[in-house]
Design an enzyme around this catalytic site. Structure first.
Site, mmCIF file in Angstrom:
data_model
loop_
_atom_site.group_PDB
_atom_site.id
_atom_site.type_symbol
_atom_site.label_atom_id
_atom_site.label_comp_id
_atom_site.label_asym_id
_atom_site.label_seq_id
_atom_site.Cartn_x
_atom_site.Cartn_y
_atom_site.Cartn_z
ATOM 1 N N GLU A 56 51.289 35.341 43.365
ATOM 2 C CA GLU A 56 51.481 35.242 45.375
ATOM 3 C C GLU A 56 52.674 35.631 45.059
ATOM 4 O O GLU A 56 53.279 36.756 45.863
ATOM 5 C CB GLU A 56 51.245 34.231 45.878
ATOM 6 C CG GLU A 56 49.819 33.765 46.366
ATOM 7 C CD GLU A 56 49.462 32.935 45.133
ATOM 8 O OE1 GLU A 56 48.308 32.980 44.803
ATOM 9 O OE2 GLU A 56 49.953 32.512 44.335
ATOM 10 N N ASN A 78 45.162 39.725 38.371
ATOM 11 C CA ASN A 78 45.204 40.286 38.763
ATOM 12 C C ASN A 78 45.431 42.131 38.062
ATOM 13 O O ASN A 78 45.863 41.663 36.366
ATOM 14 C CB ASN A 78 46.586 41.098 39.673
ATOM 15 C CG ASN A 78 47.497 42.439 39.938
ATOM 16 O OD1 ASN A 78 46.347 42.750 40.478
ATOM 17 N ND2 ASN A 78 48.859 42.648 40.804
#
Length: 430
Positions: A59, A334
């Site tokens: 994040e 990711n």
């Protein structure tokens, strides 16, 4: 479940939460530091204009372009970032030093939140991705602080989990002034759970807007020389418990085809570094550890990336990449860091946290999904043996990243609108 019942349960669980911090600190001492911040005790948090909450490394990385835009704005905004994990705090420090300020996230209980908000007095709260805290939203609403859920994502699995607490979820989602969703499927799931449709926007994924520092390629070239410029090198990044055994099995098969192949193995959580090192050694792989600055001779089979902050350079230096948390049912991580630097990337079947990105990259020929260890072995062996094919797939991925930039500009326009007071004047600087 109602918010009142949720609060009672959370109060009862608070001693267990503190005990869990102590337990985790036995392997990762950073968890026992600054515990008072989680209770809004001790040193006061600084007054700020924008409070950004980002749970951990992923994040923080997603928030990085947003943070840079806010602190480089004219005039700049004072920003406070809270994280739940020490690794998230460390990633923030590596990228930004002391600006923005950092504190650990206060527990979601009224008294703790009141102390925190009394001290920080934010004009806006931006919550990254999928953090939904009922009392935090209620406390902000009581003080007239708008809350944006930014870069919001919600997998089918997570939506099903939230749906078990339909009343609390609906009430909480309606507390967001804006939900800036990554994609249409995310937006539909938020609305189905009770978010007000007029407060949901699809702005795209700001991870596409991440700009790597200019020094990245120089660091990557240096790293590649250290490993050996001519040998085939692949990375398994952000791996989880139970996954390393599968990856080492794949690497053994890859080395049967390419005897000098090197696996760069980077576990997701620092407290697992020693265990993973022991696992690789026990299985007979000659190992070098980055933290010990051990040389990576030609006979080294596994290079353990057991440091913080170097993963982007590792990824940029390898020939091919596998992104972890996806051969085991964790949800994946990711892919874009690899795609952005033209490295062909593979993920396992459990990539539900990044389903949209994965589907997009796969549809454009910039990534592949492998179902098991055998398929991972086949794909990595083929890529490591064919530089032309690697270049083609890597360029496809790079092109997808470039084509999807722009989410940050859309999000910033919505942020700016909420930084302007109802009278039309801009929020005062602290």
């Amino acid at each position: 479940m109602t918010r009142r019942l949720y609060t009672i349960l959370l109060r009862l669980l608070l001693p267990l939460a503190l005990l869990r911090l102590y337990w985790r600190s036995l392997k990762s001492p950073a968890y026992r530091r600054r515990v008072g911040q989680r209770l809004s005790l001790g040193h006061a948090a600084p007054a700020t204009q924008v409070w950004i909450h980002a749970v951990s490394v992923g994040e923080v990385q997603a928030a990085e372009p947003l943070i840079r835009r806010l602190i480089e704005r004219d005039p700049p905004l004072s920003v406070l970032v809270t994280t739940t994990t020490p690794t998230g705090a460390e990633r923030l420090r590596e990228r930004f030093a002391d600006n923005p300020a950092h504190r650990y996230t206060p527990y979601d209980l009224p008294g703790i939140l009141d102390r925190f908000l009394d001290r920080t007095r934010p004009k806006l709260l931006i919550v990254m991705e999928t953090e939904i805290w009922p009392n935090t939203l209620a406390a902000c609403a009581a003080r007239g602080i708008p809350v944006i859920l930014a870069n919001a994502r919600l997998s089918e699995r997570s939506a099903h989990g939230y749906g078990r607490f339909a009343q609390l979820t609906r009430e909480t989602l309606q507390g967001f002034d804006l939900i800036a969703a990554q994609a249409e499927p995310d937006a539909r799931r938020f609305i189905a759970l009770g978010a007000q449709p007029e407060r949901v926007r699809v702005t795209g994924n700001i991870k596409f807007d991440l700009r790597q520092p200019a020094s990245l390629l120089d660091r990557a070239e240096s790293m590649r020389r250290f490993w050996g410029s001519q040998r085939p090198v692949w990375i398994a990044a952000s791996t989880h418990e139970g996954e390393e055994e599968l990856l080492l099995a794949a690497h053994r098969q890859i080395r049967a085809i390419l005897p000098d192949a090197l696996l760069v193995l980077v576990p997701r959580h620092p407290e697992r570094f020693d265990r993973v090192a022991e696992l690789a050694t026990r299985q007979g792989f000659p190992l070098a550890r980055r933290s010990r600055r051990e040389p990576c001779h030609a006979d080294i089979a596994v290079f353990l990336g057991d440091t913080m902050g170097e993963l982007p350079a590792f990824i940029a230096a390898v020939d091919t990449a596998y992104i972890g948390g996806s051969l085991v049912p964790t949800g994946g991580h990711n892919l874009l860091e690899a795609a952005a630097v033209g490295v062909p990337v593979a993920v396992g079947p459990h990539h539900f946290n990044f389903a949209v990105i994965t589907e997009l990259l796969c549809s454009e020929g910039g990534a592949v999904v492998v179902d098991d260890t055998a398929e991972l072995t086949r794909v990595m062996s083929a890529w490591l043996s064919d530089a032309t094919e690697r270049a083609r797939i890597g360029e496809n991925g790079r092109r997808v990243v470039e084509a999807n930039r722009g989410a940050l500009d859309r999000l910033m326009a919505l942020v700016e609108a909420r930084l302007v007071e109802p009278s039309g004047g801009e929020a005062e600087s602290n």
